[in-house]
Every structure is written in structure tokens, then in C-alpha cells.
Design an enzyme around this catalytic site. Sequence first.
Site, PDB file in Angstrom:
ATOM      1  N   ASP A   1       0.881  -1.165   0.000  1.00  0.00           N
ATOM      2  CA  ASP A   1       0.000   0.000   0.000  1.00  0.00           C
ATOM      3  C   ASP A   1       0.929   1.229   0.000  1.00  0.00           C
ATOM      4  OD1 ASP A   1      -2.261   1.743   0.654  1.00  0.00           O
ATOM      5  OD2 ASP A   1      -1.395   1.809   2.670  1.00  0.00           O
TER       6      ASP A   1
ATOM      7  N   ASP B   1      -0.111   5.080   1.073  1.00  0.00           N
ATOM      8  CA  ASP B   1      -0.325   6.045   2.164  1.00  0.00           C
ATOM      9  C   ASP B   1      -0.410   5.360   3.520  1.00  0.00           C
ATOM     10  OD1 ASP B   1      -1.035   8.788   0.692  1.00  0.00           O
ATOM     11  OD2 ASP B   1      -1.788   7.096  -0.472  1.00  0.00           O
TER      12      ASP B   1
HETATM   13 MG   LIG Z   1      -2.862   3.209   3.380  1.00  0.00          MG
END
Ligand SMILES: [Mg+2]
Length: 252
Positions: A15, A17
Site C-alpha cells: 500500500d 499512504d
Molecule cells: Mg494506506
Amino acid sequence: MRPPPPCVDWAYFFDIDGTLAELAATPASAQVSPVLQKRFADLQTATGGAVAVVSGRALEDIDAIFGRPLPAAGQHGAERRDARGRVHQTSRARRAAIHRARAAIVPAIAAQPGLLLEEKGHALALHYRAAPRLGPMARRLMRVQQQRLGPQFAVLNGKCVVELLPAGVDKGSAIRAFLNEAPFRGRRPVFLGDDVTDEAGFVAVNALGGVSIKVGAGATGALFRLADVRAVERWLVARDAPAAPPRARRRT
Ligand SMILES: [Mg+2]
């Protein structure tokens, strides 16, 4: 529990962020540090390219962050660039429906500067990081649009964001799609994520005997945990150095 050290035989999914980039006030201000960019590139080389990004962001946005096109699932998998560079995406009709939902929400939030509406193409995100008290309103507005569009669409809640996107799209299916293709196929999957939207990825990876890693606090189905983005950076350094080629013995 701390995850085992990274191994070059695995397939890696990250992922962005809250995992590779600190959470920022607005999506546009998030950055992956030069150190992590380097670790990421080194891992790509060491694994023969078995590294992909799996994010809620649009592919275009992911490309801008890394400065080069990576294998990546954008918008939770509604669009996906495979390792050969081909882009797979949901239908034009669904994109048009997302656009109509945006048009319906714009007037409803005009008086709420704390809400930020982001049309990503296949998904619509309503961010309330600047005004967390508006979370219930944001969720209600998106739920109404989902009901209007019907069961082909779903609502996904994340950290200070609520999204409207095609039903059946999630990070777990995106990871499984990569694992059907070279160079990911046959490798043990590893997924790192920080948000509730990453839980579908953890479930998929756990079912395949992989390594699921939750970044930060909070309830999770992940088997392992790292404290924050810096801990992800340190974990990547712990990777075993590729085995040195055996030294030729000198015959005497
Ligand atoms: Mg995230």
C-alpha cells in the site's frame, strides 16, 4: 509480532499512504522518501520484478509519486498495470456512473470546505481529514449515491475517507490477479498496509500462506505488525543480502 526478514523469493505488494508514505493533510501532499524509493527499487531488482503497489490512488497518481510506471493496482484494483505494462480496468459505463455520482455530490458539499471530493476515474473518494466531524455526513452522502447506482457499486470506508467504487473490487482480488502472472506466480505473497481497506489484502495473503503485515495500530487480520513507515524502511534493510557466488577454489 515482528515479521520475518524479507526474502528475495517472495512476491511483494505495498500500500502507499500510511505504509510507504506518511499520511498527509491532502492526498496531493504525500511523498515516498528517497530512501524508501531506493529500497523499493533494490527489492525490484533482487526479486526479478516481483514487487507491486496496491493502492486506493489512481494509477496516474501512483506514477507521479514514483516518477516511473510500476506494476500497480490503482483505485483498490479497479485499474491495474501488470508487470508487462498492460493496463486492465473496469468498464466505461461504470466510469460514467461514477462521474454522475460526483455531479450529484458537488452541490451537497459546496458549503463544507472541510470535505474534499476526488474523482479518480473508476472510484469517487470523499475525504474528511480536514474536518473529521463531517465523517458521518460524508458516509451518508456516499451511501445515498451507492443506493442510487445499485448493487454494481459499493462503499468502502478508509482513514478519513469514504469511497464509491465498483462492487467486487478490493485489494485482495488485485493481489490474486498479480499472482496469476509472471513474475509473481508461484511466489509467497507479502502484503503491507495500514488501513481497513487493506484487510481484504491480508485475508487473500493469509489464505495463500503468505506474510500479512499491518503498519501501525488497530485491529487487523494481519499476522504481523510494523509500527510505522520508518519501521517498514528498517524492515526492508533487514533483507538477506543475495548469496555471494561461490568463490572459485584455486587448485595448487
Ligand atoms: Mg494506506
